[in-house]
Design a protein around this motif. Structure first.
Motif, PDB file in Angstrom:
ATOM      1  N   LEU A  24       0.873  -1.164   0.000  1.00  0.00           N
ATOM      2  CA  LEU A  24       0.000   0.000   0.000  1.00  0.00           C
ATOM      3  C   LEU A  24       0.914   1.218   0.000  1.00  0.00           C
ATOM      4  N   THR A  25       0.922   1.967  -1.089  1.00  0.00           N
ATOM      5  CA  THR A  25       1.879   3.062  -1.211  1.00  0.00           C
ATOM      6  C   THR A  25       1.326   4.184  -2.079  1.00  0.00           C
ATOM      7  N   ASN A  26       1.844   5.380  -1.841  1.00  0.00           N
ATOM      8  CA  ASN A  26       1.489   6.524  -2.672  1.00  0.00           C
ATOM      9  C   ASN A  26       2.475   6.694  -3.824  1.00  0.00           C
ATOM     10  N   ALA A  27       3.415   5.752  -3.944  1.00  0.00           N
ATOM     11  CA  ALA A  27       4.457   5.824  -4.983  1.00  0.00           C
ATOM     12  C   ALA A  27       4.506   4.490  -5.727  1.00  0.00           C
ATOM     13  N   PRO A  28       3.669   4.294  -6.739  1.00  0.00           N
ATOM     14  CA  PRO A  28       3.580   2.996  -7.414  1.00  0.00           C
ATOM     15  C   PRO A  28       4.812   2.626  -8.228  1.00  0.00           C
ATOM     16  N   ASP A  29       5.754   3.564  -8.378  1.00  0.00           N
ATOM     17  CA  ASP A  29       7.006   3.255  -9.069  1.00  0.00           C
ATOM     18  C   ASP A  29       8.179   3.156  -8.096  1.00  0.00           C
ATOM     19  N   SER A  30       7.909   2.984  -6.829  1.00  0.00           N
ATOM     20  CA  SER A  30       8.934   2.969  -5.788  1.00  0.00           C
ATOM     21  C   SER A  30       9.600   1.606  -5.664  1.00  0.00           C
TER      22      SER A  30
END
Length: 340
Positions: A120-126
């Protein structure tokens, strides 16, 4: 002058609506994968505010699904390099930035150990997203203030939505769909009495029970981050096992109650503390001696805590500015914390 934190709190309903409108496919895919895997337990990986989301989801999973959740220490993988027996489990990692090396390393280790990993993240390219099998973009939008607000809320919504779909719980899914409107009302709640009381104190307790205990944990962290106030979070049951001893005349207590089975128990503790002379504020209409705070009920006990934290964020930001502090720039902190 408007702070970035205030603007981002005001964006919470819009961010929630964006997630619920655009995130369905990824959440449904991850829910199907969990159903197919049928894990005997879940594990969580997170730190800071994200770990409070994980605590919230722990209670939701155990109450809704009867499925226990273990919190994994990221250092087990990143520092001690010790393998864990996670085969067949579901592993949920929460990180708004997706960049902390210890979180990423623990997820890699879990995946190598044949756990079903979901980020679960706000940075899908992280890096976290790359390390995970499934990625739920929480779609909160840019968050510039150091204090997490809308990313916390959207992480909690995404995780709860995942559990609700997995269980196919129609009532909970309906409550989630209605949540943006409830959040619009929640961020308008005015806790002026609490703010006025806390302006003269440097220490307080926050209390919760069940899923709302996670909200209490997050509130205590935000008091420290934005207001430089020492706040300790306790389960209302745990408080009575020792910490209650330091509660004296005028000692401030914030009790965060949802409309669930624990509400009367939490209110009972709040009333006892008020009788002892503490300055107690509670989000419940059941209170008689403690000061009742304005709050929003969402129609479901598991979504109530999300409205509680939205109301809290709006008020703690105001308290920080009243204390002459900049809530956007807490001392010693950066937006992205990277630990090993």
């Amino acid at each position: 002058m408007t702070s970035r934190m205030q603007r981002e709190v005001q964006e919470i309903p819009e961010a929630a609506e964006r997630l619920l409108s655009r995130g369905a496919s990824a959440v449904a895919t991850a829910a199907r994968a969990l159903a197919e895997t049928d894990p005997p337990y879940l594990a969580s990986i997170a730190r800071g505010s994200s770990d409070h989301v994980a605590t919230y989801l722990k209670y939701c999973s155990e109450i809704l699904l009867g499925l226990p959740v273990a919190s994994l220490g990221p250092s087990v993988a990143s520092v001690y390099h010790a393998p864990l027996r996670l085969a067949g489990s579901g592993c949920i990692a929460v990180s708004q930035s997706g960049r902390s090396p210890d979180i990423v390393e623990m997820v890699r280790a879990a995946r190598q150990g044949h756990a079903l990993t979901i980020a679960l993240t706000n940075a899908p390219d992280s890096p976290l997203a790359t390390a995970s099998v499934h990625v739920l973009d929480i779609l909160a939008g840019p968050e510039a203030s150091v204090a997490a607000t809308k990313t916390f809320v959207n992480s909690a919504i995404a995780g709860l939505w995942l559990l609700a779909l997995w269980r196919d719980d129609g009532e909970l899914l309906a409550a989630l769909r209605a949540l943006p409107e409830a959040l619009s009302r929640a961020i308008a709640c005015d806790w002026a009495e609490l703010r006025a009381t806390l302006a003269g104190h440097r220490s307080l307790y926050t209390l919760g029970r069940g899923p709302a205990f996670a909200i209490s944990n997050e509130a205590a962290l935000k008091f420290k981050e934005t207001c430089q106030v020492h706040a300790e979070s306790y389960s209302s049951a745990e408080l009575m096992h020792g910490p209650v001893s330091i509660v004296g005349e005028g000692f401030p207590v914030l009790a965060l109650a949802a409309a669930d089975a624990a509400e009367p128990l939490l209110v009972d503790v709040a009333e006892r503390l008020a009788e002892q002379g503490a300055a107690v504020f509670v989000t419940s209409a059941r209170a008689r001696k403690a000061e009742r705070l304005e709050h929003v009920r969402t129609g479901h006990p598991l979504t109530d805590p999300i409205a509680l934290i939205a109301a809290f964020y709006a008020n703690v930001e105001q308290l920080a500015r009243a204390l002459g502090l900049d809530p956007d720039r807490p001392r010693h902190l950066r937006k992205v914390t990277e630990t090993l």
